[in-house]
Design a protein around this motif. Structure first.
Motif, PDB file in Angstrom:
ATOM      1  N   TYR A  74       0.831  -1.204   0.000  1.00  0.00           N
ATOM      2  CA  TYR A  74       0.000   0.000   0.000  1.00  0.00           C
ATOM      3  C   TYR A  74       0.866   1.255   0.000  1.00  0.00           C
ATOM      4  CZ  TYR A  74      -3.554  -3.419   1.160  1.00  0.00           C
ATOM      5  OH  TYR A  74      -4.382  -4.500   1.143  1.00  0.00           O
ATOM      6  N   ILE A  75       0.465   2.209  -0.815  1.00  0.00           N
ATOM      7  CA  ILE A  75       1.230   3.448  -0.985  1.00  0.00           C
ATOM      8  C   ILE A  75       0.258   4.616  -1.064  1.00  0.00           C
ATOM      9  CG2 ILE A  75       3.115   2.310  -2.228  1.00  0.00           C
ATOM     10  CD1 ILE A  75       1.868   3.466  -4.824  1.00  0.00           C
ATOM     11  N   ASP A  76       0.796   5.840  -0.999  1.00  0.00           N
ATOM     12  CA  ASP A  76       0.034   7.028  -1.366  1.00  0.00           C
ATOM     13  C   ASP A  76       0.045   7.154  -2.891  1.00  0.00           C
ATOM     14  OD1 ASP A  76      -0.430   7.686   1.273  1.00  0.00           O
ATOM     15  OD2 ASP A  76       1.418   8.857   1.432  1.00  0.00           O
ATOM     16  N   ASP A 101      -6.557  -0.816  -6.259  1.00  0.00           N
ATOM     17  CA  ASP A 101      -6.688  -2.264  -6.380  1.00  0.00           C
ATOM     18  C   ASP A 101      -8.081  -2.729  -5.968  1.00  0.00           C
ATOM     19  OD1 ASP A 101      -6.766  -2.240  -3.609  1.00  0.00           O
ATOM     20  OD2 ASP A 101      -4.659  -2.749  -3.385  1.00  0.00           O
ATOM     21  N   ARG A 102      -8.278  -4.048  -5.972  1.00  0.00           N
ATOM     22  CA  ARG A 102      -9.601  -4.600  -5.677  1.00  0.00           C
ATOM     23  C   ARG A 102     -10.010  -4.407  -4.217  1.00  0.00           C
ATOM     24  NH1 ARG A 102      -5.989  -8.817  -6.051  1.00  0.00           N
ATOM     25  NH2 ARG A 102      -5.850 -10.223  -4.234  1.00  0.00           N
ATOM     26  N   SER A 149      -1.954   0.891  -4.311  1.00  0.00           N
ATOM     27  CA  SER A 149      -0.877  -0.053  -4.032  1.00  0.00           C
ATOM     28  C   SER A 149      -0.064  -0.319  -5.287  1.00  0.00           C
ATOM     29  CB  SER A 149      -1.440  -1.374  -3.498  1.00  0.00           C
ATOM     30  OG  SER A 149      -2.203  -2.022  -4.492  1.00  0.00           O
ATOM     31  N   VAL A 150       1.073  -1.004  -5.079  1.00  0.00           N
ATOM     32  CA  VAL A 150       1.859  -1.583  -6.165  1.00  0.00           C
ATOM     33  C   VAL A 150       1.952  -3.085  -5.910  1.00  0.00           C
ATOM     34  CG1 VAL A 150       3.216   0.474  -6.672  1.00  0.00           C
ATOM     35  CG2 VAL A 150       4.016  -1.124  -4.934  1.00  0.00           C
ATOM     36  N   VAL A 151       2.136  -3.854  -6.967  1.00  0.00           N
ATOM     37  CA  VAL A 151       2.146  -5.312  -6.869  1.00  0.00           C
ATOM     38  C   VAL A 151       3.574  -5.810  -6.722  1.00  0.00           C
ATOM     39  CG1 VAL A 151       1.463  -7.470  -7.991  1.00  0.00           C
ATOM     40  CG2 VAL A 151       0.076  -5.414  -8.286  1.00  0.00           C
ATOM     41  N   ALA A 152       3.761  -6.764  -5.792  1.00  0.00           N
ATOM     42  CA  ALA A 152       5.060  -7.422  -5.603  1.00  0.00           C
ATOM     43  C   ALA A 152       4.871  -8.917  -5.829  1.00  0.00           C
ATOM     44  CB  ALA A 152       5.604  -7.169  -4.206  1.00  0.00           C
ATOM     45  N   GLN A 153       5.577  -9.457  -6.817  1.00  0.00           N
ATOM     46  CA  GLN A 153       5.555 -10.893  -7.094  1.00  0.00           C
ATOM     47  C   GLN A 153       6.764 -11.525  -6.418  1.00  0.00           C
ATOM     48  OE1 GLN A 153       4.855 -12.722 -11.225  1.00  0.00           O
ATOM     49  NE2 GLN A 153       7.070 -12.891 -10.919  1.00  0.00           N
TER      50      GLN A 153
END
Length: 354
Positions: free
Chosen positions: A241-243, A255-256, A261-265
């Motif tokens: 989660y980010i601003d 996001d859903r 947020s940004v995604v981290a795999q």
């Protein structure tokens, strides 16, 4: 005044010559004024010299020490100058900071310091690691993070800034709240997080890597004992989660779960050791799109990801290795996903439970 009168009298009678012309009253007054000005200037210079002589005498008397050893004032000035240079170049720390520099306070850092005998539970709660691991990290990062002592105040020590960075990552607090707990400013917090991140990537570059040798054999054996022979790890995505970034489309990072947020795999082994990380795409991206964009997919397509002797699985399936994933990923030769669905056979249900 007698000297001035004599000079005026001489000029008034023609320089002492009886037959010479005499000065008029106006000329006599002008000469008198000029001579008076010259004499007054001479007297002021003499008085000034006398006054400076008296001041120098008083200074010499005041500078004489009460003992028999007389110190040279020039030597004292040189010594003071050398001390100032040492303070400026970091040779000596200042006892007190400059008055315009804000003093640092304690907070969480005071409880984490080794001198305070912080417990294992406290370290795990605040930094998500044991004191031993923390000291090891600090020892390895100290040569990179050490800063020179300046003329203003002692810089932040490596253990202090490493603890702050780990605390912020573990707690997820904002810079405003987390810096208060460690007695540093917000601007300093931004800088030290960047510095510690760079140092970690430099020192522990080989930590995030696929297992080899004995470690690889241990991982394969452990997954085989759980019913997945020749399995190397598990893959999934998580959201950080980010601003919302400035000037970015809000729908991209929404996001859903209705957060930015940004995604981290991440790929991990059975002990949750990280084997591969791919992070940075906006939170609206699906897991399938992220893996197709990642270097993991390109390496697997090129046959560079899972290298090893092939293993024959039940039902005559041959594989060089694979990862376990959830239903959000497409099944492939190197990725095994559950069957899913509601009407499952006992075999499918047992497989999905595994």
């Amino acid at each position: 005044m007698s000297a001035m009168s004599s000079v005026v009298d001489m000029l008034s009678v023609g320089g002492g010559d009886e037959g010479g012309p005499k000065l008029s009253a106006l000329e006599r007054a002008a000469v008198t004024s000029a001579v008076a000005a010259v004499i007054m200037h001479c007297e002021m210079e003499v008085e000034g010299e006398r006054r400076w002589a008296r001041i120098r005498a008083r200074r010499r008397k005041a500078m004489q020490p009460p003992t028999c050893e007389v110190l040279d004032s020039v030597a004292i000035c040189d010594a003071v100058f050398e001390v100032c240079c040492a303070l400026g170049c970091g040779g000596l720390p200042r006892a007190t900071p400059r008055w315009w520099v804000k003093r640092r306070t304690g907070g969480t850092w005071e409880h984490l310091r080794p001198a305070d005998d912080a417990t294992e539970d406290y370290f795990h709660d605040k930094l998500r690691m044991s004191p031993r691991v923390f000291r090891e990290i600090v020892e390895n990062l100290t040569p990179i993070l050490e800063r020179r002592v300046t003329f203003y105040r002692e810089p932040l020590q490596p253990d202090h800034i490493v603890a702050y960075t780990l605390y912020r990552w573990a707690s997820g607090e904002t810079y405003e709240s987390s810096t208060c707990s460690f007695g540093i400013g917000r601007a300093s917090g931004l800088v030290v997080v960047r510095d510690v991140t760079t140092a970690l990537l430099s020192v522990y570059r080989e930590k995030v890597a696929w297992p080899t040798g004995v470690r690889k054999a241990v991982v394969l054996r452990a997954f085989a004992d759980k019913g997945f022979p020749n399995c190397h790890g598990c893959i999934d995505c998580t959201h950080i989660y980010i601003d919302k970034p400035t000037n970015a489309a809000p729908e991209d990072y929404y996001d859903r779960k209705r957060r930015f947020s940004v995604v981290a795999q991440v790929v991990v082994d059975l002990d949750l050791r990280v084997l591969d990380v791919f992070v940075g795409y906006p939170g609206s991206c699906h897991d399938v799109r992220v893996i197709h964009l990642s270097s993991l997919w390109s390496r697997a397509a090129a046959g560079e990801l899972l290298i090893g002797p092939p293993v024959l699985l039940p039902f005559q399936v041959q594989t060089n290795g694979y990862l376990l994933a959830d239903n959000g990923y497409p099944p492939s030769e190197w990725m095994v996903v559950p069957y899913g669905g509601t009407a499952q056979t006992p075999f499918e249900a047992r497989f999905d439970n595994k």
